[in-house]
Each structure stands twice: as structure tokens, then as C-alpha cells.
Design an enzyme around this catalytic site. Structure first.
Site, PDB file in Angstrom:
ATOM      1  N   GLY A 113       1.834 -13.427   1.618  1.00 30.09           N
ATOM      2  CA  GLY A 113       0.650 -14.117   1.606  1.00 30.09           C
ATOM      3  C   GLY A 113       0.571 -14.642   2.998  1.00 30.09           C
ATOM      4  N   CYS A 114      -0.675 -15.149   3.283  1.00 34.71           N
ATOM      5  CA  CYS A 114      -1.006 -15.862   4.469  1.00 34.71           C
ATOM      6  C   CYS A 114      -0.219 -17.065   4.745  1.00 34.71           C
ATOM      7  CB  CYS A 114      -2.441 -15.933   4.887  1.00 34.71           C
ATOM      8  SG  CYS A 114      -3.162 -16.633   3.533  1.00 34.71           S
TER       9      CYS A 114
END
Length: 315
Positions: A113-114
Site C-alpha cells: 500500500g501507499c
């Protein structure tokens, strides 16, 4: 480099991350995208990917699980940009600077994920070197609206967000288990939404076991041979998200200790590039035996507190 093109399937090319990954694949010297409009992994949909060396899934967790099962059953590799596989021990977790290349015979690779990408790039080398205590870490993350996806929401309306910022999903953010698992330490994680489209800045508060300067040197040494990670000598305007939007660059800095003995560690990335699509591309490159950075924009020649952000420097 191989002059022929490998077909790479892409499910979810209409989403924000999918759009960016599709654009990168269109310009890749050795890959070409094959897209499919099917929402479900029907037999026709799977057949359309038979000649692909891998399929990237830029869709939510539930559909990603169904697609992964169907594609793997057909002998097709899956790079999953959703969160469906990020907590599984047997699945390679794809931040190449930290965990290297996937095994060539792996069936699935989980694209991080970011927020976890930014947090882990800043903190994982420090924990490995025991430069900070493995005690609960507090992280504040600020992100642009594209990180919320394309589904309409009241708090994403222009009239609600313009000139405004606020915390969201406090105590329940989906990235908390992912960050804690791959850091190996408990995490207090709070996010806030910014009135911008792209970019993430995370600030982690950690307890150092050495001087802040030694913490900085640990990061500088760890990333010395990594052209897409810049470690600033001190925090400042160079951490602005406008420096990294549109690039694969991560920018990191370490602040001085406060009166309580905590040190802030900062990291900035583009959530749709390093936090999603360009990281997916590096994982595909390594997985398929290509140079890690093939098809990426060139690393930024210089990022510093003395350099104006790219978006303001453009004519």
C-alpha cells in the site's frame, strides 16, 4: 535488454492506480498491456490473458481474491495491487529496496500500500540496524484525495475539501495491520486528507538508540546505491509532495530529537507511482528477469531544500 515485448494483463485499468500503471506499460521497452473490461473472472476473461506472462490486479480486495484464484488455476502469475495478499507469510511483499526480487516461480506478488511504502522505506532500515527502539511507533500520514479511489464520497466533494484538511479513519485505517506486520512493531497510525490530488507525506516519531545524526547516517548508508531514494541532510521544503508527484522517487529526512527524546523521520512519495503503479512495474521487472528500473521515469537528478518544487518550476 530483450527487444521483444511481453504481454502483461491488467484488470482495473479505469481506476486511478490502474490508469497510471497502464500508461507506464504503454511506454515500457519490453512490455505491452492487455486490458479486459470483465468485472468477474469468467472463462472468456481468463482466456484473454492466456498469452500474458503476468496479470496485474488494480481492483478491490474481494474481486482480487476471485481473480487470483482463477488466474493461478490457469497457471497465470498475479501481481496484486490490492490489500488481499499483503499479510500472508507465503506471499512476496514487493518493496525491492527492502525485500529484493520475487522468486521467479512465485504465483502471486503483493504490491504494498501507499502509506506502508512510505513508512517502511523510512523506518525498516532503522529497525534492522537497531538504530531505533522497537517500541510502539507513532505515524502521522497526510495524503491527497486520489488515495481514496474513484468512488464518490461526501467528504471528497470539492466544496468539502477545498481549503480544508481533516483526519479520517482514526484507529481503523486498513493500512495499520500491514505497517505493523512488516515493521515488526506496534504502530499508532493517524491519517489526514489534504486538498490535493496526489502525494503522501508521513511523519514517524521514534525513540533513537543513537544520536539523530547516526540515525540519518544509517539511512544514507542503506540507500547509498538506490537512485530512487533520496535522503536529505535535514528536513525542509524538499519533502514537499510537489517534488515527487509523477516520479518513482522517495524522499526521506530525519529531524532533531525533541525534549522528550523522540526523533521525527519523514518520507514523501507519490501515492499513485511509488505507492502503487511504478512500484508494481519494478516488481514485474524483477519477477520477469528484466532490469529493475526498466520503463520508469529517470530518477530525479537533485532533490533538496534549495530546489523549488517541480510543479512550480514548470513554465
Amino acid at each position: 535488454m530483450n527487444s521483444s515485448s511481453d504481454s502483461i494483463g491488467l484488470v482495473g485499468a479505469r481506476g486511478y492506480a490502474g490508469q497510471v500503471l497502464h500508461a507506464l506499460l504503454m511506454h515500457h521497452p519490453c512490455m505491452k498491456p492487455v486490458t479486459n473490461i470483465h468485472r468477474e473472472p469468467t472463462s472468456d476473461a481468463i482466456d484473454s490473458f492466456r498469452e500474458c506472462r503476468a496479470v496485474a490486479l488494480a481492483i478491490p480486495d474481494g474481486p482480487a481474491l476471485a481473480w487470483t484464484e482463477a488466474l493461478n488455476s490457469a497457471g497465470i502469475k498475479v501481481l496484486d495491487l490490492s490489500g488481499a495478499h499483503r499479510l500472508r507469510d507465503e506471499i512476496h511483499y514487493g518493496i525491492p529496496e527492502l525485500w529484493g526480487a520475487p522468486s521467479a516461480d512465485a504465483a502471486v506478488v503483493a504490491n504494498p500500500g501507499c502509506y506502508p511504502t512510505a513508512t517502511l522505506l523510512g523506518l525498516a532500515p532503522l529497525l534492522r540496524a537497531k538504530a531505533i527502539d522497537a517500541t510502539p511507533v507513532a505515524v502521522v500520514g497526510a495524503s491527497g484525495t486520489s488515495g481514496a479511489g474513484k468512488t464518490p464520497r461526501d467528504d471528497l466533494h470539492f466544496s468539502a475539501l477545498f481549503g480544508n484538511t481533516f483526519p479520517y479513519k482514526v484507529g481503523s485505517h486498513k493500512h495499520i495491520p500491514e505497517i505493523a506486520r512488516h515493521l515488526g512493531t506496534p504502530v499508532t497510525f493517524v491519517t489526514q486528507l489534504l486538498p490535493i490530488v496526489r502525494g503522501i507525506l508521513v511523519t514517524a516519531f521514534v525513540k533513537p538508540t543513537r544520536s539523530p545524526q547516526d540515525v540519518l547516517h544509517t539511512l544514507q548508508s542503506f540507500y547509498a546505491d538506490q537512485p530512487y531514494v533520496t535522503v536529505l541532510p535535514e528536513p525542509g521544503p524538499g519533502l514537499g509532495v510537489a517534488h515527487v508527484v509523477g516520479s518513482h522517487q522517495a524522499v526521506i529526512a530525519v529531524g532533531p530529537a525533541d525534549d522528550g527524546g523522540l526523533v521525527p523521520v519523514f518520507a514523501t512519495i507519490d501515492n499513485l507511482m511509488r505507492g502503487a503503479a511504478s512500484q508494481a512495474l519494478t516488481n514485474l521487472n524483477l519477477w520477469l528477469g528484466l532490469p529493475q528500473h526498466a520503463g520508469l521515469p529517470q530518477p530525479l537528478a537533485h532533490v533538496g531544500n534549495d530546489v523549488p518544487p517541480m510543479t512550480r518550476a514548470l513554465p
